[in-house]
Enzyme design. Structure first.
Site, PDB file in Angstrom:
ATOM      1  N   LYS A  51       0.793  -1.234   0.000  1.00 35.11           N
ATOM      2  CA  LYS A  51       0.000   0.000   0.000  1.00 35.11           C
ATOM      3  C   LYS A  51       0.826   1.285   0.000  1.00 35.11           C
ATOM      4  O   LYS A  51       0.408   2.319   0.518  1.00 35.11           O
ATOM      5  CB  LYS A  51      -0.996   0.033   1.169  1.00 35.11           C
ATOM      6  CG  LYS A  51      -1.783  -1.225   1.405  1.00 35.11           C
ATOM      7  CD  LYS A  51      -2.243  -1.933   0.165  1.00 35.11           C
ATOM      8  CE  LYS A  51      -3.318  -1.237  -0.613  1.00 35.11           C
ATOM      9  NZ  LYS A  51      -3.662  -2.029  -1.830  1.00 35.11           N
ATOM     10  N   HIS A 106       7.016  -7.304  -2.549  1.00 36.38           N
ATOM     11  CA  HIS A 106       6.945  -6.711  -1.200  1.00 36.38           C
ATOM     12  C   HIS A 106       8.014  -7.327  -0.290  1.00 36.38           C
ATOM     13  O   HIS A 106       7.947  -7.164   0.933  1.00 36.38           O
ATOM     14  CB  HIS A 106       5.581  -6.996  -0.566  1.00 36.38           C
ATOM     15  CG  HIS A 106       4.423  -6.277  -1.187  1.00 36.38           C
ATOM     16  ND1 HIS A 106       4.479  -4.961  -1.563  1.00 36.38           N
ATOM     17  CD2 HIS A 106       3.159  -6.693  -1.457  1.00 36.38           C
ATOM     18  CE1 HIS A 106       3.291  -4.599  -2.055  1.00 36.38           C
ATOM     19  NE2 HIS A 106       2.491  -5.626  -2.013  1.00 36.38           N
ATOM     20  N   SER A 136      -4.676   2.645   4.126  1.00 36.58           N
ATOM     21  CA  SER A 136      -4.924   2.039   2.820  1.00 36.58           C
ATOM     22  C   SER A 136      -4.982   0.513   2.963  1.00 36.58           C
ATOM     23  O   SER A 136      -5.844  -0.152   2.386  1.00 36.58           O
ATOM     24  CB  SER A 136      -3.801   2.446   1.861  1.00 36.58           C
ATOM     25  OG  SER A 136      -3.983   1.869   0.604  1.00 36.58           O
TER      26      SER A 136
END
Ligand code: PPS
Length: 299
Positions: A51, A106, A136
């Site tokens: 995010k 990620h 988010s």
């Protein structure tokens, strides 16, 4: 923050080497294999904590590097152009892709392909202020069908601060990448600087990638990477992801796209707890965090 908010993990996430993986779409074996993946000189890895502006930067990189994307002659979505390393849901054979290859991930620095430490390949790391990333993320959790429990904001906040959340700790992720930056050929970009001045951020990325675009091409990249245009762009807005993976009937992936939205949700007490943890975990680093574009307060 010792209590483990088990609802945040909800059974679908497995802990592996310090992070939590979504076990429906990856496994420790897949992640371990990434460490041994062969990299090439021209490879580009987009790395983020969840995010933080990943799909935004995917769009920017793809537009910079593909004329066919800029002029609309190619109909390839951004996930296909920049597949996820650890969530390779389309089973792409990375080794057979032509150079230059582009990837998104990620992963923390220590789980990346080892070759990258010999500065073989480029990394663009995008960081977002953690209060906005957390908010988010909270909304994103609601779109994930494999999370059955309704998670309240308070519980999510605890999960985020303790790092017991999909993707692991924001603090560990940013700290790890930042303190090991000398090991990699890396460019740091922030979500907030992209918001403040998208054109300058695009030019910075062009320079890092050694791509020379004329003024008009840069204009096109900037134009096609605005929140408004990305929201309507079927190749960039992730609406192509099936509802079984991400149920966008419950909300949009491109939700608000602003800096400082956390102020609309966090109480003063929650923000103070957050600031305390932030100071403990990040206070010694010279990272300037922009919490709100209007304030220019950095910490
Ligand atoms: S993910 O799931 O980790 O890949 O999500 P990620 O893409 O990193 O982050 C999603 C947030 O980025 C916002 N976004 C943008 N903001 C501004 N401009 C553009 N063009 C843009 N594209 C994506 C997206 O709206 C999510 O933030 P929130 O705050 O939820 O709106």
């Amino acid at each position: 923050m010792d209590r483990i908010p088990s609802e945040v993990l909800n059974g679908v996430f497995i802990k592996h080497k310090g992070i939590y993986l979504d076990s429906d779409y990856t496994s420790p074996e897949i992640v371990d294999a990434i460490e041994h993946m062969e990299t090439r000189e021209g490879d580009v890895f987009l790395v983020t904590y969840p995010k933080s502006g990943t799909i935004w930067t995917q769009q920017i990189i793809s537009l910079i590097c593909n004329e066919g994307h800029r002029n609309g002659t190619e109909n390839i979505n951004n996930m296909t152009r920049m597949p996820w390393l650890e969530y390779n849901i389309d089973n792409v054979d990375f080794s057979s892709r032509p150079s230059p290859r582009f990837f998104s991930t990620h992963l923390p620095y220590y789980l990346m392909p080892r070759d990258l430490k010999y500065r073989k390949g480029k990394i663009i790391y995008v960081c977002r202020n953690p209060k906005d990333a957390m908010l988010s993320f909270y909304h994103f959790y609601k779109l994930k069908p494999n999370i059955k429990d309704t998670i309240n904001w308070e519980t999510f906040l605890e999960g985020f601060l303790s790092g017991k959340i999909f993707g692991g700790s924001w603090f560990g992720h940013v700290r790890g990448w930042y303190t090991h930056k000398e090991d990699f050929n890396i460019l740091f970009v922030t979500y907030e600087e992209m918001k403040k001045d998208l054109r300058s951020a695009v030019l910075k990325i062009c320079k890092f990638l050694d791509v020379n675009l004329d003024e008009k091409a840069v204009d096109t990249v900037v134009e096609k990477a605005t929140f408004k245009n990305m929201k309507d762009d079927p190749l960039a807005n992730y609406k192509f992801v099936p509802n079984s993976l991400l149920d966008q009937r419950k909300g949009n992936f491109l939700r608000k796209g602003i800096v400082g939205d956390w102020k609309n949700v966090m109480t003063v007490a929650q923000s103070e707890i957050f600031d305390k943890v932030y100071k403990e975990k990040m206070g010694d680093l010279p990272i300037k965090m922009l919490w709100d574009l209007n304030e220019e307060t950095a910490s």
